[in-house]
Design a protein around this motif. Structure first.
Motif, PDB file in Angstrom:
ATOM      1  N   VAL A  11       0.853  -1.205   0.000  1.00  0.00           N
ATOM      2  CA  VAL A  11       0.000   0.000   0.000  1.00  0.00           C
ATOM      3  C   VAL A  11       0.889   1.257   0.000  1.00  0.00           C
ATOM      4  O   VAL A  11       0.601   2.249  -0.676  1.00  0.00           O
ATOM      5  N   THR A  12       1.996   1.188   0.741  1.00  0.00           N
ATOM      6  CA  THR A  12       2.942   2.308   0.765  1.00  0.00           C
ATOM      7  C   THR A  12       3.510   2.532  -0.639  1.00  0.00           C
ATOM      8  O   THR A  12       3.601   3.661  -1.140  1.00  0.00           O
ATOM      9  N   GLN A  13       3.839   1.429  -1.294  1.00  0.00           N
ATOM     10  CA  GLN A  13       4.372   1.496  -2.658  1.00  0.00           C
ATOM     11  C   GLN A  13       3.310   2.023  -3.636  1.00  0.00           C
ATOM     12  O   GLN A  13       3.611   2.792  -4.543  1.00  0.00           O
ATOM     13  N   GLU A  14       2.060   1.616  -3.391  1.00  0.00           N
ATOM     14  CA  GLU A  14       0.955   2.081  -4.242  1.00  0.00           C
ATOM     15  C   GLU A  14       0.891   3.615  -4.201  1.00  0.00           C
ATOM     16  O   GLU A  14       0.707   4.271  -5.234  1.00  0.00           O
ATOM     17  N   ALA A  15       1.053   4.198  -2.996  1.00  0.00           N
ATOM     18  CA  ALA A  15       1.036   5.670  -2.871  1.00  0.00           C
ATOM     19  C   ALA A  15       2.206   6.256  -3.656  1.00  0.00           C
ATOM     20  O   ALA A  15       2.054   7.235  -4.395  1.00  0.00           O
ATOM     21  N   LEU A  16       3.377   5.617  -3.514  1.00  0.00           N
ATOM     22  CA  LEU A  16       4.569   6.136  -4.198  1.00  0.00           C
ATOM     23  C   LEU A  16       4.445   6.070  -5.716  1.00  0.00           C
ATOM     24  O   LEU A  16       5.003   6.889  -6.434  1.00  0.00           O
TER      25      LEU A  16
ATOM     26  N   ASN B 171      22.363  27.388 -16.840  1.00  0.00           N
ATOM     27  CA  ASN B 171      22.827  27.249 -18.207  1.00  0.00           C
ATOM     28  C   ASN B 171      22.737  25.824 -18.721  1.00  0.00           C
ATOM     29  O   ASN B 171      23.642  25.322 -19.369  1.00  0.00           O
ATOM     30  N   LYS B 172      21.694  25.137 -18.344  1.00  0.00           N
ATOM     31  CA  LYS B 172      21.472  23.810 -18.926  1.00  0.00           C
ATOM     32  C   LYS B 172      19.980  23.490 -18.942  1.00  0.00           C
ATOM     33  O   LYS B 172      19.197  24.104 -18.217  1.00  0.00           O
ATOM     34  N   MET B 173      19.619  22.499 -19.756  1.00  0.00           N
ATOM     35  CA  MET B 173      18.208  22.137 -19.906  1.00  0.00           C
ATOM     36  C   MET B 173      17.713  21.372 -18.670  1.00  0.00           C
ATOM     37  O   MET B 173      18.473  20.687 -18.016  1.00  0.00           O
ATOM     38  N   SER B 174      16.425  21.493 -18.421  1.00  0.00           N
ATOM     39  CA  SER B 174      15.918  20.820 -17.218  1.00  0.00           C
ATOM     40  C   SER B 174      14.657  20.005 -17.476  1.00  0.00           C
ATOM     41  O   SER B 174      13.921  19.722 -16.572  1.00  0.00           O
ATOM     42  N   LEU B 175      14.454  19.626 -18.741  1.00  0.00           N
ATOM     43  CA  LEU B 175      13.186  18.983 -19.074  1.00  0.00           C
ATOM     44  C   LEU B 175      12.900  17.739 -18.232  1.00  0.00           C
ATOM     45  O   LEU B 175      11.768  17.377 -18.033  1.00  0.00           O
ATOM     46  N   HIS B 176      13.943  17.109 -17.725  1.00  0.00           N
ATOM     47  CA  HIS B 176      13.710  15.879 -16.958  1.00  0.00           C
ATOM     48  C   HIS B 176      13.689  16.120 -15.453  1.00  0.00           C
ATOM     49  O   HIS B 176      13.447  15.224 -14.693  1.00  0.00           O
ATOM     50  N   ILE B 177      13.937  17.344 -15.040  1.00  0.00           N
ATOM     51  CA  ILE B 177      14.021  17.586 -13.598  1.00  0.00           C
ATOM     52  C   ILE B 177      12.646  17.529 -12.931  1.00  0.00           C
ATOM     53  O   ILE B 177      12.483  16.971 -11.872  1.00  0.00           O
ATOM     54  N   PHE B 178      11.651  18.120 -13.587  1.00  0.00           N
ATOM     55  CA  PHE B 178      10.325  18.165 -12.987  1.00  0.00           C
ATOM     56  C   PHE B 178       9.359  17.304 -13.800  1.00  0.00           C
ATOM     57  O   PHE B 178       8.816  17.772 -14.788  1.00  0.00           O
ATOM     58  N   PRO B 179       9.151  16.042 -13.440  1.00  0.00           N
ATOM     59  CA  PRO B 179       8.221  15.221 -14.221  1.00  0.00           C
ATOM     60  C   PRO B 179       6.804  15.782 -14.101  1.00  0.00           C
ATOM     61  O   PRO B 179       6.439  16.278 -13.033  1.00  0.00           O
ATOM     62  N   PRO B 180       6.019  15.715 -15.175  1.00  0.00           N
ATOM     63  CA  PRO B 180       4.671  16.294 -15.117  1.00  0.00           C
ATOM     64  C   PRO B 180       3.686  15.386 -14.396  1.00  0.00           C
ATOM     65  O   PRO B 180       2.535  15.310 -14.759  1.00  0.00           O
ATOM     66  N   PHE B 181       4.162  14.655 -13.398  1.00  0.00           N
ATOM     67  CA  PHE B 181       3.295  13.791 -12.612  1.00  0.00           C
ATOM     68  C   PHE B 181       3.331  14.212 -11.164  1.00  0.00           C
ATOM     69  O   PHE B 181       4.358  14.677 -10.676  1.00  0.00           O
ATOM     70  N   LEU B 182       2.204  14.013 -10.495  1.00  0.00           N
ATOM     71  CA  LEU B 182       2.181  14.211  -9.056  1.00  0.00           C
ATOM     72  C   LEU B 182       2.274  12.846  -8.407  1.00  0.00           C
ATOM     73  O   LEU B 182       1.534  11.941  -8.768  1.00  0.00           O
ATOM     74  N   GLN B 183       3.188  12.711  -7.461  1.00  0.00           N
ATOM     75  CA  GLN B 183       3.347  11.442  -6.756  1.00  0.00           C
ATOM     76  C   GLN B 183       3.429  11.722  -5.269  1.00  0.00           C
ATOM     77  O   GLN B 183       3.747  12.828  -4.853  1.00  0.00           O
ATOM     78  N   CYS B 184       3.190  10.698  -4.495  1.00  0.00           N
ATOM     79  CA  CYS B 184       3.197  10.880  -3.046  1.00  0.00           C
ATOM     80  C   CYS B 184       4.609  11.152  -2.514  1.00  0.00           C
ATOM     81  O   CYS B 184       5.571  10.489  -2.903  1.00  0.00           O
ATOM     82  N   PHE B 185       4.727  12.124  -1.609  1.00  0.00           N
ATOM     83  CA  PHE B 185       6.001  12.394  -0.927  1.00  0.00           C
ATOM     84  C   PHE B 185       5.771  12.594   0.563  1.00  0.00           C
ATOM     85  O   PHE B 185       6.700  12.884   1.323  1.00  0.00           O
ATOM     86  N   GLY B 186       4.513  12.538   1.018  1.00  0.00           N
ATOM     87  CA  GLY B 186       4.201  12.735   2.434  1.00  0.00           C
ATOM     88  C   GLY B 186       2.726  12.455   2.658  1.00  0.00           C
ATOM     89  O   GLY B 186       1.973  12.198   1.708  1.00  0.00           O
TER      90      GLY B 186
END
Ligand code: GSH
Length: 255
Positions: A170-175, A203-218
């Motif tokens: 269940v914890t993994q399901e949230a993650l 001075n660099k690209m960041s397209l992969h830094i912020f994935p367009p998904f919301l996931q559990c962190f708390g």
């Protein structure tokens, strides 16, 4: 108005006082919003570390803020809770396995899970009693209305491998609960914005830094589903938005 059922899943751990607030408020709104409220007992350290987050208490300013915030919130929501004098914190693994075992046994209807979780929160955050020892879990279970035989059965079940695995899953399901954070248009704009921001700063690209998904962190981590769409919410301070998303908001307040 669509007749499709509105489902709200609450991922929580009784170590989390904010989850207690969300739990009580969702229980109060359950009939008003006409939702299926599903309790998802899970393990907070699993999502904090699994998501690369850090416990809030690691930052002293944040910790001081949380203490003041919870004092006011507990008054506001009418859920009395007090800061334990001992924050050295014993973990809630056995308590959450106990609730998981009960949830597995109960399957249909979450009434006992609701009552036992509330008792555990009360012990931890109101009366500051232990929730790590079998005798403490027994006391909480009896107070919540379980019979002595059922408590014994649940305690023994809570130590079994399938229940340990269930709490992990269940914890993994949230993650892994990935819900798209933006519609395509907003997403494109957002990524473009982040790209500009990061190009300027590093001075660099960041397209992969912020994935367009919301996931559990708390916790509390709340998933609302309506008309085949889902949105996830973090915190006990998102009720207006949840109401808005589920069509229970009239522009002035929650109804
Ligand atoms: N603003 C949220 C705060 C919730 C919160 O701080 N939850 C803690 C557990 S009690 C957590 O998971 N924190 C992770 C984080 O803040 O990144 C609320 O009002 O409910």
């Amino acid at each position: 108005m669509s007749s499709s059922r509105k489902v709200v899943e609450l991922f929580y751990d009784v170590v989390s006082p904010y989850s207690w607030l969300a739990f009580e408020v969702l229980c109060r709104y359950r009939n008003v919003w006409n939702i299926d409220l599903k309790f998802k007992p899970a393990f907070l350290p699993g999502v904090i570390y699994g998501s690369g987050n850090q416990p809030a208490g690691m930052n002293p300013s944040k910790l001081t803020y949380i203490v003041s915030d919870l004092t006011l919130l507990s008054e506001y929501f009418g859920v009395p809770m007090f800061r334990p004098s001992d924050l050295s914190d014993k973990d809630t693994l056995s308590a959450m396995r106990f609730v998981t075992a009960l949830a597995e046994k109960e399957k249909e209807g979450d009434m006992l899970v609701e009552r036992v979780s509330r008792e555990l929160w009360k012990r931890k955050w109101r009366t500051h009693q232990d929730i790590t020892q079998p005798a403490s879990l027994t006391e909480a279970g009896l107070k919540a209305g379980l019979s002595a035989n059922v408590v014994k059965e649940i305690l023994s079940l809570s130590k079994s491998q399938p229940i340990k695995d269930k709490l992990k899953s269940v914890t993994q399901e949230a993650l892994e609960y990935k819900v798209s954070a933006f519609n395509l248009h907003l997403c494109t704009l957002c990524l473009a914005h982040q790209k500009i921001f990061v190009v300027e700063k590093y001075n660099k690209m960041s397209l992969h830094i912020f994935p367009p998904f919301l996931q559990c962190f708390g916790f509390p981590f709340i998933v609302c589903q309506v008309n085949g769409k889902a949105k996830v919410f973090f915190g006990s301070d998102r009720f207006e938005l949840m109401a808005y998303f589920m069509g229970n908001y009239n522009g002035l307040g929650i109804y």
